[in-house]
Scaffold this motif. Structure first.
Motif, mmCIF file in Angstrom:
data_model
loop_
_atom_site.group_PDB
_atom_site.id
_atom_site.type_symbol
_atom_site.label_atom_id
_atom_site.label_comp_id
_atom_site.label_asym_id
_atom_site.label_seq_id
_atom_site.Cartn_x
_atom_site.Cartn_y
_atom_site.Cartn_z
ATOM 1 N N VAL A 152 0.840 -1.203 0.000
ATOM 2 C CA VAL A 152 0.000 0.000 0.000
ATOM 3 C C VAL A 152 0.863 1.236 0.000
ATOM 4 N N GLU A 153 2.036 1.180 0.679
ATOM 5 C CA GLU A 153 2.940 2.331 0.744
ATOM 6 C C GLU A 153 3.491 2.671 -0.626
ATOM 7 N N GLN A 154 3.796 1.657 -1.422
ATOM 8 C CA GLN A 154 4.319 1.896 -2.766
ATOM 9 C C GLN A 154 3.255 2.536 -3.651
ATOM 10 N N TRP A 155 1.992 2.097 -3.475
ATOM 11 C CA TRP A 155 0.913 2.680 -4.286
ATOM 12 C C TRP A 155 0.751 4.174 -4.005
ATOM 13 N N THR A 156 1.000 4.560 -2.784
ATOM 14 C CA THR A 156 0.758 5.954 -2.390
ATOM 15 C C THR A 156 2.002 6.825 -2.508
ATOM 16 N N ASN A 157 3.117 6.279 -2.957
ATOM 17 C CA ASN A 157 4.373 7.031 -3.089
ATOM 18 C C ASN A 157 4.329 7.860 -4.380
ATOM 19 N N PRO A 158 4.422 9.192 -4.320
ATOM 20 C CA PRO A 158 4.323 10.032 -5.518
ATOM 21 C C PRO A 158 5.411 9.742 -6.523
ATOM 22 N N SER A 159 6.569 9.206 -6.108
ATOM 23 C CA SER A 159 7.668 8.974 -7.029
ATOM 24 C C SER A 159 7.575 7.634 -7.728
ATOM 25 N N SER A 160 6.503 6.900 -7.496
ATOM 26 C CA SER A 160 6.365 5.584 -8.120
ATOM 27 C C SER A 160 6.159 5.741 -9.599
ATOM 28 N N SER A 161 6.278 4.659 -10.321
ATOM 29 C CA SER A 161 6.143 4.641 -11.777
ATOM 30 C C SER A 161 4.704 4.861 -12.188
ATOM 31 N N GLY A 162 4.469 4.940 -13.512
ATOM 32 C CA GLY A 162 3.109 5.124 -14.026
ATOM 33 C C GLY A 162 2.219 3.957 -13.676
ATOM 34 N N ARG A 163 2.785 2.766 -13.695
ATOM 35 C CA ARG A 163 1.971 1.600 -13.327
ATOM 36 C C ARG A 163 1.540 1.675 -11.872
ATOM 37 N N ASP A 164 2.448 2.177 -11.025
ATOM 38 C CA ASP A 164 2.087 2.333 -9.617
ATOM 39 C C ASP A 164 0.972 3.344 -9.457
ATOM 40 N N ARG A 165 1.016 4.416 -10.314
ATOM 41 C CA ARG A 165 -0.088 5.390 -10.217
ATOM 42 C C ARG A 165 -1.413 4.753 -10.620
ATOM 43 N N ASP A 166 -1.346 3.839 -11.579
ATOM 44 C CA ASP A 166 -2.585 3.118 -11.944
ATOM 45 C C ASP A 166 -3.116 2.328 -10.747
ATOM 46 N N LEU A 211 -6.715 1.704 -6.163
ATOM 47 C CA LEU A 211 -6.837 1.642 -4.702
ATOM 48 C C LEU A 211 -7.801 2.700 -4.189
ATOM 49 N N ASP A 212 -7.725 3.928 -4.795
ATOM 50 C CA ASP A 212 -8.634 4.997 -4.369
ATOM 51 C C ASP A 212 -10.087 4.659 -4.683
ATOM 52 N N ALA A 213 -10.297 3.804 -5.690
ATOM 53 C CA ALA A 213 -11.669 3.427 -6.065
ATOM 54 C C ALA A 213 -12.262 2.403 -5.103
ATOM 55 N N ILE A 214 -11.420 1.802 -4.292
ATOM 56 C CA ILE A 214 -11.918 0.792 -3.340
ATOM 57 C C ILE A 214 -12.437 1.515 -2.095
ATOM 58 N N PRO A 215 -13.698 1.303 -1.745
ATOM 59 C CA PRO A 215 -14.269 2.017 -0.588
ATOM 60 C C PRO A 215 -13.912 1.377 0.749
ATOM 61 N N ASP A 216 -13.165 0.276 0.731
ATOM 62 C CA ASP A 216 -12.897 -0.470 1.957
ATOM 63 C C ASP A 216 -11.622 0.029 2.634
ATOM 64 N N LEU A 217 -11.625 -0.057 3.956
ATOM 65 C CA LEU A 217 -10.428 0.173 4.755
ATOM 66 C C LEU A 217 -9.556 -1.078 4.665
ATOM 67 N N ILE A 218 -8.255 -0.898 4.306
ATOM 68 C CA ILE A 218 -7.352 -2.036 4.151
ATOM 69 C C ILE A 218 -6.207 -1.873 5.156
ATOM 70 N N LEU A 219 -5.972 -2.963 5.916
ATOM 71 C CA LEU A 219 -4.905 -2.959 6.916
ATOM 72 C C LEU A 219 -4.009 -4.171 6.683
ATOM 73 N N ARG A 220 -2.700 -3.981 6.876
ATOM 74 C CA ARG A 220 -1.768 -5.107 6.935
ATOM 75 C C ARG A 220 -1.240 -5.165 8.371
ATOM 76 N N ILE A 221 -1.536 -6.259 9.038
ATOM 77 C CA ILE A 221 -1.283 -6.371 10.479
ATOM 78 C C ILE A 221 -0.459 -7.614 10.737
ATOM 79 N N ASP A 222 0.525 -7.491 11.663
ATOM 80 C CA ASP A 222 1.253 -8.699 12.042
ATOM 81 C C ASP A 222 0.504 -9.417 13.157
ATOM 82 N N ARG A 223 0.987 -10.599 13.531
ATOM 83 C CA ARG A 223 0.269 -11.421 14.494
ATOM 84 C C ARG A 223 0.221 -10.797 15.888
#
Length: 679
Positions: free
Chosen positions: A3-17, A22-34
């Motif tokens: 998710v961090e790479q998707w939101t990084n402004p310096s990412s490539s054009g594919r990352d911007r896609d 990701l912005d079109a997804i209305p769900d809250l997404i979390l990555r959590i460790d155990r």
């Protein structure tokens, strides 16, 4: 990609896609460790969430959302990581004084991490709640709706019928519903000639497309009156190819000008009515309604499958006529509580009557339908046939009882076998000892008489020598004086008498031992009860004399006939009761045991054994014949003596064994036996 790479402004054009996706997804997404630490997240702009004002990276889940919600979520995270299976559940969160509903999906991301997707489903839940409220409103409307409810059926061959027509047909069409059902042409024939073509076209169109049927037009009644009629229904294609319309017909003559507004409302009512009727008629449970006075006002078709009654056979009849008399008070109490409080009554169980006269078990939930004035106008019930469940419960209960009885019987049998084996071994031991003692004692007893005779002969011979011998010999005279011959004559005679008495007493004891063991009387045979009691007392002589105060045994024997019994077993009963009596009187002064025998009827005798002991409390009396029950210290008793005695008297001899006692007043055991077992 994270998710961090998707939101990084310096990412490539594919990352911007990916960011756009990701912005079109209305769900809250979390990555959590155990451990519950947020490693990465995506929080949509419009998602209502706690902690929006700070960065979630590196924070524990319970720092972001309420602790109890976080704890629940971590349980599913742990399960998803452990099983590698998607975990889906719903949760509630209070947000700005309102309850928000969320659907949570948890999936394993790695061996130590999981992805959590949270979707706001509050709108869906609110729609479901509104639909439920709408259904309740419709049920209230259905009781007072002015429209005619009907069901219209079109067969594949073109024939038509009205399977159902409500009573409103008498007011709208001036025709009774039964006549319409018998002759559908009566209703169709009333349609105004100018409107018949549109009516037929509407039916054809609805049949071909299975679209809802909507039509309004004029009807010419038999009285000559012309009414504007508006009809709505929902077609449903049947398995046999027929089409069924469930709908309503309303008289809109006086409100034609409001047609546009009314059409929408009537469509909604028609659709809701169709859903309600479909639900009622296809429900697995019986649904019925009755008035506050207990008269049936509606019964679903399920009633025939459950009870054998047709719905029309029950309408207008009292509910109480079909409730089991023993359960009627339960049903009446629940109705009274419902009318009093208005609260739903759940899980009411009772027996109801079938048409064939049998009874079935019913589980009923009831709720009230209130009128505009707030009073209860109808009671709605959902009834389920639970006869099979009740039968299984009864079967399981009976099996439990049978198993318990079998276990108790097995314990009794086991204990009795052990006790019988012990008593058999004891009897064999006693009989063996008696036999071994009897032989030498018989030899001694039989030879004492001969020894006495020989002694008398020797004495006579010595005296004869003394009489005829004139010259005394000094040595002999000295020896006679030394041994005191005259004393020997007298004392030796006393010794022989004592030996005679002793051997006779030993023979009596041996005879008592043999009578008690009764090894030669294992079968049922007539026996002198008094002999058994006496042999038992002989066995217990040492205990009777070992007490601190000598125990007085008083015997009150009446003349008794011989009693058919198993002598050895009956002697065990006497031994057990007398042993208990000795234990009871060992702690009192002037201990007394009384034994009474009496003839009480043509075929019964009674033996009563009383003691002057401390008595038995009522709590102990209630269990004294139970197997393994004892009041003695561990190692002093097995608790089987009286239990086996009870079985010997009641089961083996078909008699009665009773105990009467009061603390401080002694105890009385009563044994009653039939004289002849064959009777």
């Amino acid at each position: 990609m994270s998710v961090e790479q998707w939101t990084n402004p310096s990412s490539s054009g594919r990352d911007r896609d990916y960011q756009i996706l990701l912005d079109a997804i209305p769900d809250l997404i979390l990555r959590i460790d155990r451990n519950g630490v947020c490693l990465d997240y995506h929080l949509p702009k419009n998602f209502k969430a706690y902690g929006r004002e700070f960065d979630w990276h590196g924070r524990r889940l319970d720092e972001i959302i309420p602790a109890e919600v976080a704890q629940q979520q971590m349980e599913y995270v742990a399960s998803a990581i452990a099983t590698n299976e998607m975990q889906v559940y719903e949760q509630q969160i209070e947000w700005n004084d309102e309850i928000r509903y969320e659907e949570v999906r948890v999936r394993r991301y790695s061996e130590t991490e999981a992805l959590v997707l949270v979707r706001d489903i509050s709108a869906q839940k609110n729609v479901e709640k509104a639909l439920t409220q709408s259904e309740a409103r419709f049920q209230r409307l259905a009781t007072n709706i002015p429209s005619m409810i009907y069901q219209f059926r079109l067969e594949p061959d073109g024939t038509v019928s009205f399977p159902f027509v409500s009573r409103v047909s008498e007011r709208i069409y001036e025709v009774e519903p039964e006549l319409i059902q018998e002759d559908p042409g009566l209703l169709i024939g009333q349609i105004h000639p100018d409107d018949r073509a549109s009516f037929e076209e509407s039916i054809r169109h609805s049949a071909e497309t299975l679209e809802p049927w909507k039509w309004s037009g004029r009807n010419v009644l038999s009285s000559g009156k012309i009414k504007w009629i508006e009809g709505h229904s929902q077609p449903e294609l049947q398995i046999d190819g027929a089409i069924v319309w469930d709908g309503i017909v309303t008289d809109v003559s006086d409100r034609k000008q409001l047609e546009a507004q009314r059409q929408q409302a009537e469509c909604a009512i028609a659709e809701s009515e169709a859903r309600f009727r479909s639900f009622v008629e296809n429900a697995n449970d019986l649904i019925c309604a009755f008035s506050p006075t207990g008269l049936f006002t509606y019964i679903s078709p399920k009633v025939f499958e459950i009870s054998g009654f047709l719905a029309k056979e029950l309408l207008g009849k009292p509910l109480s006529d079909f409730i089991h008399p023993e359960d009627l008070h339960i049903v009446q109490a629940s109705i009274e509580e419902l009318l009093k409080t208005g609260e739903r009554q759940s899980a009411i169980e009772f027996r109801a009557r079938r048409k064939d006269g049998d009874w079935y078990w019913a589980l009923c939930n009831t709720s009230s339908i209130r009128g505009s004035n707030g009073g209860v106008v109808s009671i709605l019930s959902i009834v389920r046939d639970i006869s099979d469940r009740k039968a299984n419960e009864e079967k399981l209960r009976q099996q439990a009882i049978d198993l318990e009885n079998a276990l108790q019987e097995l314990q009794k049998t086991q204990a009795q076998l052990i006790h019988s084996e012990k008593m058999s071994s004891l009897g064999q031991l006693v009989a063996g000892i008696a036999h071994e003692i009897n032989n030498p004692i018989g030899f001694i007893h039989g030879n004492i008489i001969h020894a006495m005779n020989y002694f008398q002969d020797l004495v006579a011979l010595i005296k004869l020598y003394q009489t005829h011998e004139c010259h005394s010999i000094p040595d002999i005279e000295a020896f006679i004086e030394e041994i005191n011959l005259d004393f020997i004559y007298k004392d030796l005679q006393s010794i022989f008498d004592s030996m005679q008495t002793g051997t006779e007493r030993i023979r009596e004891i041996v005879l008592s031992l043999r009578n008690f063991s009764r090894l030669d009387e294992a079968q049922l045979k007539p026996v002198n009860i008094h002999d058994g009691i006496e042999s038992t007392l002989t066995i217990l002589q040492s205990r009777l004399h070992q007490a601190e105060s000598k125990i007085t045994v008083s015997k009150f024997y009446n003349q008794l006939p011989k009693v058919e019994c198993f002598a050895s077993s009956l002697n065990q009963v006497f031994l057990q009761i007398l042993t208990n009596a000795i234990d009871a009187v060992s702690e009192v002064c002037a201990p007394v045991i009384e034994i009474h025998t009496e003839f009480i009827s043509a075929n019964w005798v009674r033996i009563r054994i009383l003691d002057s002991g401390v008595g038995i409390p009522e709590s102990v009396q209630a269990r004294m014949f139970d197997p393994f029950f004892t009041t003695k210290p561990v190692g002093k008793g097995t608790g089987m003596g009286l239990a086996i005695s009870y079985q010997i008297v009641t089961d083996q001899h078909h008699g009665r064994l009773k105990c009467q006692s009061k603390p401080g007043q002694g105890t009385e055991f009563t044994i009653e036996l039939p004289i002849r077992q064959s009777q």
